[in-house]
Design an enzyme around this catalytic site. Structure first.
Site, PDB file in Angstrom:
ATOM      1  N   GLU A 104       0.844  -1.204   0.000  1.00  0.00           N
ATOM      2  CA  GLU A 104       0.000   0.000   0.000  1.00  0.00           C
ATOM      3  C   GLU A 104       0.872   1.244   0.000  1.00  0.00           C
ATOM      4  OE1 GLU A 104      -3.231  -0.298   2.867  1.00  0.00           O
ATOM      5  OE2 GLU A 104      -4.087  -1.991   1.771  1.00  0.00           O
ATOM      6  N   GLU A 160      -4.812  -8.830  -0.628  1.00  0.00           N
ATOM      7  CA  GLU A 160      -5.650  -8.571   0.557  1.00  0.00           C
ATOM      8  C   GLU A 160      -7.092  -8.461   0.085  1.00  0.00           C
ATOM      9  OE1 GLU A 160      -4.369  -5.532   3.348  1.00  0.00           O
ATOM     10  OE2 GLU A 160      -2.256  -5.921   2.869  1.00  0.00           O
TER      11      GLU A 160
HETATM   12  O1  AHR Z   1      -5.168  -6.246   6.829  1.00  0.00           O
HETATM   13  C1  AHR Z   1      -5.046  -5.106   7.628  1.00  0.00           C
HETATM   14  C2  AHR Z   1      -4.400  -3.937   6.906  1.00  0.00           C
HETATM   15  O2  AHR Z   1      -5.199  -3.542   5.829  1.00  0.00           O
HETATM   16  C3  AHR Z   1      -3.065  -4.195   6.255  1.00  0.00           C
HETATM   17  O3  AHR Z   1      -2.019  -4.077   7.149  1.00  0.00           O
HETATM   18  C4  AHR Z   1      -2.990  -3.127   5.222  1.00  0.00           C
HETATM   19  O4  AHR Z   1      -2.194  -3.484   4.125  1.00  0.00           O
HETATM   20  C5  AHR Z   1      -4.430  -2.895   4.841  1.00  0.00           C
HETATM   21  O5  AHR Z   1      -4.754  -1.559   4.821  1.00  0.00           O
END
Ligand code: AHR
Length: 540
Positions: free
Chosen positions: A204, A339
């Site tokens: 990110e 994610e």
């Molecule tokens: O999964 C939790 C958080 O969500 C992670 O650390 C981040 O990459 C995302 O914003």
């Protein structure tokens, strides 16, 4: 072929008594839905890596979730929770991402190697507890090997120089005795190289990973991913990509990468994509504490709205793929959706104090099945996906605390769906009436039945989600040009859409398996309300 009556009888048994009474009235009518599996229209091989996982030094994920310590009374293998290892082997977990997430861009990998009693304690990015570093690269790679999966490490781009990334690669992959760092690894008991192939270059990077613009990050990516020591490994660099609909990030990043010359594109294996769903409609916001939907307290409208938000994954995949094609005509770079999952407000933690922990319900199982079915539609686009996060966190497969452990409904979906891994995805057409509902005075609708099919030799696997909270759905199944030799159904469902597993009730939601008897020419099946079904069909 599977006889209609048998399908009805068997399905009703598998899905429970409630369904039996509902199906009795439907059996007399012709089905209003049809599933057409096109055996001669393969879409591509389903990468096992789309069944990947994500683990971060956050809340109860690593400590208490994975790592219980070598001296723990909790059954463990070299400090790693044994129940977890056993189940992850069962679901054929292919790849696990570590150490974050946002944590990765504040992590110094050197803190987590060397003698455990000499490792420093640090402030954790998430600020909830201090980081003891008892679990680091060695322990993570050991965990990966125990479960038969590949490690995927995320490098720190925000707060460490590129040289530290090269050193981490060297620590992991340099042959025994070749360098000081490989000797350090050997001293910890790991003489053989770890052979880590997947490397995330930041996380990110538009946010917690450095707050870069897409162009700034592209410059960092080039610096980090160029002339990395290879030690004979086919390293796969995964660039920090967009979130949701951020086409500008994808375009800005690739434009800057390509500006340096066409060869630059080929240095990128994957573009990471993150998409969380927050149950945002009905006036909600992404506010940390109160804004999002609730994991356990929801009504039927919230159920459909969460699924509707999740279905958007399909257009996000299409959209970014199209933008990627502007710069990468041959589509060398694949999507790595590292994610994904629903993210609710705090309050449903099974272990109070575990930040970002939530209790997955049947709704999350249906959501996860739907998402995996979407991934199957895009085998040529998606190289990897990682559900966020494995244990004691967001869309977790497992919950654990001290000696307590349970498999969530999401964990059961990963188990049921593992049969798709590495199989040939087939174009499958679902024709079914939509579900109509009232969203606080406004007419809304959602599809009535969806899923995916895959084929390996003579084994056809059809997975189907019936999102209807109260009605079963009968569908005719068309498999042109093939005869079914045997069939088995596995159904994950419950009369209560809020049903979930917890330490006191580990089995409230569990899959039920049933062998189906065969007869007749037009197989139909009644999909239980609010359910995930796997039909394993052996073709003659
Ligand atoms: O999964 C939790 C958080 O969500 C992670 O650390 C981040 O990459 C995302 O914003």
């Amino acid at each position: 072929m599977i006889g209609r009556r048998d399908f009805i009888r068997n399905t009703a048994t598998a899905a429970g008594a409630l369904l039996l009474s509902r199906t009795a009235s439907l059996a007399a009518d012709a089905p209003d839905s049809r599933i057409e599996i096109l055996l001669d229209e393969p879409l591509g091989t389903i990468s096992p890596n789309i069944y990947g996982h994500f683990t971060e030094h956050l809340g109860g994920v690593i400590y208490d979730g994975i790592w219980v310590g070598r001296d723990s009374k909790v059954p463990n293998i070299d400090g790693i929770r044994k129940d977890l290892v056993d189940h992850m082997r069962k679901i054929k977990a292919p790849v696990v991402r570590y150490p974050g997430g946002c944590f990765a861009d504040s992590y110094d990998w050197r803190d987590g190697v060397g003698p455990a009693d000499k490792r420093p304690r640090r402030a954790n990015f998430w600020g909830d507890k201090s980081e003891t570093n008892q679990f680091g690269t060695n322990e993570f790679v050991h965990f990966s090997k125990l479960i038969g999966s590949q490690p995927y490490l995320a490098a720190n781009v925000r707060s460490l120089p590129a040289a530290e990334f090269y050193r981490w690669v060297e620590y992991c992959n340099a042959p025994a005795k070749a360098t000081t760092l490989s000797e350090m690894r050997a001293a910890a008991g790991y003489a053989d190289p770890f052979h880590v192939r997947y490397w995330g270059v930041g996380n990110e990077s538009w946010g917690c990973g450095g707050n870069f613009t897409a162009q700034e990050y592209a410059v960092e990516f080039r610096r980090f991913a160029t002339w990395v020591p290879r030690f004979g490994e086919d390293l796969a660099f995964i660039a920090s990509g967009p979130s949701d609909f951020s086409w500008d990030w994808t375009r800005g990043f690739l434009e800057e990468i390509a500006r340096k010359g066409p060869g630059q594109i080929s240095s990128i294996y994957g573009l990471a994509l993150h998409y969380y769903t927050w149950n945002l409609s009905r006036g909600r916001t992404k506010d940390w504490d109160a804004g999002k939907g609730d994991a356990l307290k929801f009504d039927a409208v919230d159920w459909y709205e969460l699924l509707r938000e999740g279905q958007v994954m399909d257009s996000i995949i299409h959209g970014h793929w199209q933008v990627m094609g502007e710069f990468d005509h041959d589509h060398h770079i694949k999507l790595v959706i590292d994610e994904w999952g629903p993210w609710y407000r705090p309050g449903s933690e099974q272990t109070p104090g575990d930040i970002l922990e939530q209790t997955p319900t049947l709704r999350d199982a249906v959501f996860s099945a739907m998402t995996l079915d979407i991934f199957h539609q895009h085998p040529e686009k998606i190289a990897m996906a990682n559900c966020a996060q494995l244990i004691n966190c967001l869309n977790s497969l497992y919950l654990a605390h001290e000696d307590k452990f349970c498999i969530t409904p999401v964990g059961h979906v990963f188990d049921m769906y593992s049969a798709h891994q590495g199989a040939q995805s087939l174009r499958t057409i679902f024709s079914t009436p939509d579900i109509h509902y009232d969203r606080d005075g406004k007419a809304a609708s959602f599809w009535g039945l969806k899923g995916s099919a895959s084929l390996r030799d003579k084994d056809l696997v059809l997975t189907v989600v019936n999102p209807n909270v109260s009605e079963p759905r009968e569908a005719e199944i068309g498999i042109r040009g093939a005869t079914i030799q045997s069939a088995a159904a596995t159904v994950l469902g419950n009369r209560d859409i809020h049903a979930h597993n917890c330490f006191a009730q580990k089995d409230a939601v569990h899959p039920e398996a049933k062998q189906l008897s065969l007869e007749g020419r037009n197989p139909t099946y009644i999909f239980a309300p609010a359910s995930v079904t796997k039909l394993a069909l052996r073709l003659a």
